[in-house]
Write an enzyme that holds these catalytic residues in place. Sequence first.
Site, PDB file in Angstrom:
ATOM      1  N   LYS A 170      -4.076  -1.272   1.288  1.00  0.00           N
ATOM      2  CA  LYS A 170      -5.427  -1.673   1.694  1.00  0.00           C
ATOM      3  C   LYS A 170      -6.341  -1.864   0.472  1.00  0.00           C
ATOM      4  O   LYS A 170      -7.187  -2.759   0.469  1.00  0.00           O
ATOM      5  CB  LYS A 170      -6.017  -0.664   2.678  1.00  0.00           C
TER       6      LYS A 170
ATOM      7  N   TYR B 154      -0.148   3.371   2.328  1.00  0.00           N
ATOM      8  CA  TYR B 154      -1.110   2.606   3.141  1.00  0.00           C
ATOM      9  C   TYR B 154      -2.379   2.320   2.331  1.00  0.00           C
ATOM     10  O   TYR B 154      -2.881   1.193   2.313  1.00  0.00           O
ATOM     11  CB  TYR B 154      -1.417   3.416   4.394  1.00  0.00           C
TER      12      TYR B 154
ATOM     13  N   SER C 102      -9.261  -1.034   5.659  1.00  0.00           N
ATOM     14  CA  SER C 102      -9.404   0.312   6.230  1.00  0.00           C
ATOM     15  C   SER C 102     -10.416   1.120   5.418  1.00  0.00           C
ATOM     16  O   SER C 102     -10.621   0.859   4.229  1.00  0.00           O
ATOM     17  CB  SER C 102      -8.054   1.027   6.191  1.00  0.00           C
TER      18      SER C 102
HETATM   19  P1  NAP Z   1      -1.657  -1.450  16.204  1.00  0.00           P
HETATM   20  O1  NAP Z   1      -2.267  -1.073  17.485  1.00  0.00           O
HETATM   21  O2  NAP Z   1      -0.474  -0.692  15.729  1.00  0.00           O
HETATM   22  O3  NAP Z   1      -1.310  -3.014  16.198  1.00  0.00           O
HETATM   23  C1  NAP Z   1      -0.748  -3.554  15.020  1.00  0.00           C
HETATM   24  C2  NAP Z   1      -0.442  -5.012  15.214  1.00  0.00           C
HETATM   25  O4  NAP Z   1       0.256  -5.460  14.027  1.00  0.00           O
HETATM   26  C3  NAP Z   1       0.444  -5.260  16.404  1.00  0.00           C
HETATM   27  O5  NAP Z   1       0.050  -6.418  17.086  1.00  0.00           O
HETATM   28  C4  NAP Z   1       1.812  -5.454  15.767  1.00  0.00           C
HETATM   29  O6  NAP Z   1       2.571  -6.369  16.541  1.00  0.00           O
HETATM   30  C5  NAP Z   1       1.441  -6.098  14.433  1.00  0.00           C
HETATM   31  N1  NAP Z   1       2.534  -5.916  13.480  1.00  0.00           N
HETATM   32  C6  NAP Z   1       3.004  -4.756  12.962  1.00  0.00           C
HETATM   33  N2  NAP Z   1       4.100  -4.980  12.213  1.00  0.00           N
HETATM   34  C7  NAP Z   1       4.323  -6.321  12.271  1.00  0.00           C
HETATM   35  C8  NAP Z   1       5.311  -7.172  11.717  1.00  0.00           C
HETATM   36  N3  NAP Z   1       6.318  -6.699  10.960  1.00  0.00           N
HETATM   37  N4  NAP Z   1       5.236  -8.500  11.978  1.00  0.00           N
HETATM   38  C9  NAP Z   1       4.237  -8.995  12.762  1.00  0.00           C
HETATM   39  N5  NAP Z   1       3.280  -8.247  13.295  1.00  0.00           N
HETATM   40  C10 NAP Z   1       3.320  -6.925  13.070  1.00  0.00           C
HETATM   41  O7  NAP Z   1      -2.758  -1.348  15.054  1.00  0.00           O
HETATM   42  P2  NAP Z   1      -4.343  -1.531  15.079  1.00  0.00           P
HETATM   43  O8  NAP Z   1      -4.939  -0.188  15.075  1.00  0.00           O
HETATM   44  O9  NAP Z   1      -4.762  -2.518  16.098  1.00  0.00           O
HETATM   45  O10 NAP Z   1      -4.530  -2.093  13.601  1.00  0.00           O
HETATM   46  C11 NAP Z   1      -4.980  -3.397  13.312  1.00  0.00           C
HETATM   47  C12 NAP Z   1      -5.405  -3.406  11.850  1.00  0.00           C
HETATM   48  O11 NAP Z   1      -6.459  -2.460  11.665  1.00  0.00           O
HETATM   49  C13 NAP Z   1      -4.290  -2.977  10.876  1.00  0.00           C
HETATM   50  O12 NAP Z   1      -4.322  -3.769   9.725  1.00  0.00           O
HETATM   51  C14 NAP Z   1      -4.639  -1.538  10.548  1.00  0.00           C
HETATM   52  O13 NAP Z   1      -4.134  -1.154   9.290  1.00  0.00           O
HETATM   53  C15 NAP Z   1      -6.147  -1.594  10.586  1.00  0.00           C
HETATM   54  N6  NAP Z   1      -6.801  -0.311  10.806  1.00  0.00           N
HETATM   55  C16 NAP Z   1      -6.570   0.424  11.938  1.00  0.00           C
HETATM   56  C17 NAP Z   1      -7.203   1.652  12.095  1.00  0.00           C
HETATM   57  C18 NAP Z   1      -6.987   2.515  13.327  1.00  0.00           C
HETATM   58  O14 NAP Z   1      -7.395   3.688  13.318  1.00  0.00           O
HETATM   59  N7  NAP Z   1      -6.386   2.003  14.393  1.00  0.00           N
HETATM   60  C19 NAP Z   1      -8.103   2.125  11.126  1.00  0.00           C
HETATM   61  C20 NAP Z   1      -8.308   1.361   9.996  1.00  0.00           C
HETATM   62  C21 NAP Z   1      -7.666   0.143   9.832  1.00  0.00           C
HETATM   63  P3  NAP Z   1       4.129  -6.210  16.893  1.00  0.00           P
HETATM   64  O15 NAP Z   1       4.459  -4.762  16.914  1.00  0.00           O
HETATM   65  O16 NAP Z   1       4.243  -6.914  18.200  1.00  0.00           O
HETATM   66  O17 NAP Z   1       4.804  -6.974  15.792  1.00  0.00           O
END
Ligand code: NAP
Length: 255
Positions: free
Chosen positions: A164, A160, A147
Amino acid sequence: MSVTDRFSLSGKKALVTGASKGIGTELCSVLAEAGADIVALARDQAGLAEVQKAVEARGRRCLVIPADLGQPEAPERAAREALAAWGTIDILVNNAGVSFPKLMVDQTIAEWDLIQAVNLRAPWLIARTLVPAMMAQKSGKIVNVSSQTSAVALTEHGAYAASKNGLNGLTKVMTAEWAPYNIQCNTVCPTVTMTPMGQQVWGDPAKLGPMVAKIPAGRVAQTVEVCDVILFLCSQASDMINGQDIFVDGGYTAV
Ligand code: NAP
């Protein structure tokens, strides 16, 4: 070898965690379109079933592995299941993540522990289970989704940011230990991306407005823009990129 071949994932097998929504869902389609078969891992089985359909519609195989990466035994068990089914996994994208934005004085120990377990411990456990087969074939790609918060302070992101920053450090040690086996390990560090997590953290316009005002590009990232950078890091075209943190942040951390 042609440019198309250098960017192709034809014949590769990729495991994507957090495949059931957001960046992970889009990524499964992007990697499949580039030629990879996909192992899709998350908890939500309905979401995974949709991903399977999307991957198969692109003519690739999709193995679904439901797993709760917050549980200590689950990451290694899921990785072993993937190896048992498909032999080697060529590409690992540790994308699953959770965030419970709170001021540090309010964050609970249970939230802290879950954030570290999913965002930091699971990537280590999955990678170390998959890597012996990558070492044996002398090639592999590991992309850890980190992130922008790994480089700059954001209030309400203490646990968080710790996870990261830890992931970036872990990726550097992966590089030191595994680059000699032709395994490239890097992070991708997105800015705000409007996934379910993005909505949860930045859905309030009073929070989003000031954040977007600090991004020189003047907007948040699209999921596909994050996925295309991951695709590059999974392809042969990036074979000399090792241990780097690649920011997909519209310039947020540059100014
Ligand atoms: P998201 O929409 O919340 O999706 C998160 C994914 O992680 C889901 O598929 C969820 O699946 C899975 N997950 C969460 N807890 C889990 C667990 N206990 N076991 C297995 N799987 C789990 O998030 P996203 O925005 O796509 O984020 C993807 C990555 O990008 C993350 O690492 C996040 O920190 C990073 N990121 C996101 C942003 C942003 O603004 N969106 C910015 C910077 C970095 P289930 O709920 O089905 O388990």
